[in-house]
Design a protein around this motif. Structure first.
Motif, short mmCIF file in Angstrom:
data_model
loop_
_atom_site.label_atom_id
_atom_site.label_comp_id
_atom_site.label_asym_id
_atom_site.label_seq_id
_atom_site.Cartn_x
_atom_site.Cartn_y
_atom_site.Cartn_z
N ARG A 181 -31.47 73.60 -73.36
CA ARG A 181 -31.53 74.00 -72.17
C ARG A 181 -30.53 74.92 -71.57
O ARG A 181 -30.83 75.79 -70.87
CB ARG A 181 -31.18 72.70 -71.36
N SER B 16 -19.53 65.16 -56.67
CA SER B 16 -20.92 65.01 -57.24
C SER B 16 -21.51 66.29 -57.09
O SER B 16 -22.55 66.22 -57.97
CB SER B 16 -21.86 64.14 -56.12
N ASP B 17 -21.36 67.39 -56.66
CA ASP B 17 -21.81 68.62 -56.96
C ASP B 17 -21.55 69.20 -58.26
O ASP B 17 -22.22 69.75 -58.94
CB ASP B 17 -20.96 69.87 -55.91
N LEU B 18 -20.42 68.72 -58.90
CA LEU B 18 -20.24 69.24 -60.28
C LEU B 18 -19.83 67.94 -60.93
O LEU B 18 -18.46 67.83 -60.99
CB LEU B 18 -19.14 70.23 -60.14
N ARG B 19 -20.39 67.62 -61.97
CA ARG B 19 -19.90 66.23 -62.62
C ARG B 19 -18.58 66.87 -63.53
O ARG B 19 -18.91 67.82 -64.36
CB ARG B 19 -21.06 65.61 -63.50
N ARG C 177 -31.53 78.42 -69.92
CA ARG C 177 -30.83 78.62 -68.54
C ARG C 177 -30.17 80.13 -68.69
O ARG C 177 -30.32 80.77 -67.67
CB ARG C 177 -30.08 77.39 -68.24
N ALA D 32 -23.46 74.62 -65.26
CA ALA D 32 -24.43 74.35 -64.40
C ALA D 32 -25.34 73.21 -64.89
O ALA D 32 -25.66 72.24 -64.06
CB ALA D 32 -25.21 75.64 -64.17
N GLU D 33 -25.41 73.17 -66.19
CA GLU D 33 -26.20 72.06 -66.78
C GLU D 33 -25.39 70.75 -66.73
O GLU D 33 -25.94 69.63 -66.32
CB GLU D 33 -26.66 72.33 -68.17
N GLY E 278 -23.40 70.10 -64.37
CA GLY E 278 -23.52 69.57 -63.19
C GLY E 278 -24.89 68.87 -62.54
O GLY E 278 -25.12 67.89 -62.18
N ASP E 279 -25.88 69.26 -63.21
CA ASP E 279 -27.20 68.87 -63.05
C ASP E 279 -27.53 67.23 -64.01
O ASP E 279 -27.70 66.25 -63.32
CB ASP E 279 -28.31 69.55 -63.69
N SER E 280 -27.08 67.14 -65.12
CA SER E 280 -27.39 66.14 -65.99
C SER E 280 -26.18 65.48 -66.31
O SER E 280 -26.46 64.52 -67.10
CB SER E 280 -28.47 66.74 -67.22
#
Lengths: 205, 205
Positions: A43, A104-107, A47, A29-30, A32-34
């Motif tokens: 982080r 883009s949803d999941l780098r 999380r 998840a992280e 994907g976000d950053s």
DNA sequence: CTCATAACGCGACCATAGTTGCACTAGTGA
DNA sequence: TCACTAGTGCAACTATGGTCGCGTTATGAG
């Protein structure tokens, strides 16, 4: 010692298993976000609800987390698509590679792992194992093509796969050029045609 | 403002020029010692004799230093070797690529830049420019081959170069497999043969 | 030569990655 | 159920990457 970064924990049930799942999910998840650049143990720990010290003890750092994520993703039952012809199979493979990098949803986990492998031997080992597995699975489309007579016996299946995807990875993470659908198709066509002429039969055979 | 990370300093003489040279030299030296993973501004500053704050102000961080090193290395007058035939030229190119990655005395600047490009847009831009330049210079061996009749007119020279080196970069920094001399030669042969059959002539032409 | 100021050196400062010792919780085998 | 201990939570600590303000140096123009 109790547990190890690479070895499995000696008491893998209950809480440990829950923590493992929570942390690896949080890692993805992280990611994907950053992206990998912004990936930090603090982080991920926050999380997942698992304490920072625990994460460091079990995985050693972001590289270990990524290696574990890679290893887990190797058990997702991935298999290449079939289109009925070698060229189409290789093109499908290539499109999947490109999508994995630009989704883009999941780098992409692979992209992060490639990056991590430059900084950590553990990540590099995990990456090597990951791609060895992917090559092996992808090779099926080539061996089937050989059975159909699209390529001569003795053709090295993994080498055909590498030829089809290498130009894409090259553009994506080396020369940093945009990748068009035509590039994917050209690489697939080239690899399939070369395979057809026996270019991937090892000379010693 | 006084100077900028990307823009040239407004007062480029004397001390500034000396500092620039000292810092970029120290960057390469540190890169050779510890690789990109162990590259830190503090060590580069200490080694160069230039103050840490100055380095941060002028280059912004390790990614800026690497981008500047890449840009400087683009002015070293590099040119591809000639062997008299396309396949040999491409093979020579490939061997140079592999050497650049495995040379132990100087851990490759390109390798460091590829790694940095995953974490920094500035490094990614510098890398893109670097490879655009390398492609352009390398393309000469292909255009000469076309003039010799080894490939049809209309062949895309850069694409031939990419085809010859992509499998090597793929092994070196994606799948992390060892690269043998035979791999280099096979990639060169494949690219040269495909070029000979007109596989790199764009369809629209 | 003289002067305005770009560029630099210096040290103090902040934020955070990663470590460590200790108490405690909860798997696991008996 | 009970005891043992692997695994965890917690909080304090160290180390270091990176920033900031200010006084100083020396470049380049007039």
């Amino acid at each position: 010692m109790s547990s190890d970064a690479d070895g499995a924990p000696a008491r893998p049930g209950g809480r440990t298993a829950r923590n493992t799942a929570a942390v690896l999910d949080a890692t993805l998840a992280e990611l994907g976000d950053s992206g990998y650049a912004g990936l930090t143990v603090e982080r991920i720990a926050a999380r997942s609800g698992v304490h920072k010290a625990t994460v460091y003890r079990r995985w050693g750092g972001v590289d270990g987390l990524l290696a574990a994520s890679l290893a887990r993703s190797r058990e997702d039952g991935w298999a290449p698509r079939r289109t009925g012809a070698l060229r189409g199979d290789l093109a499908a493979l290539g499109h999947e590679v490109v999508l994995g990098f630009t989704g883009s949803d999941l780098r992409s986990v692979p992209a992060a792992a490639i990056s991590a492998a430059f900084q950590s031997d553990r990540a590099a080992d995990a990456l090597r194992a990951f791609f060895a597995d992917r090559h092996e699975r992808s090779a099926a489309v080539v061996t089937e093509a050989i059975e159909r007579g699209e390529a001569p016996a003795g053709t090295d299946p993994c080498e055909v796969v590498r030829a089809a995807v290498a130009p894409l990875y090259y553009r994506l993470c080396v020369s940093r050029e945009p990748v068009a659908a035509a590039d994917v198709d050209r690489a697939a066509r080239l690899a399939a045609d070369a395979a057809g002429t026996g270019a991937f039969v090892p000379p010693a055979a």
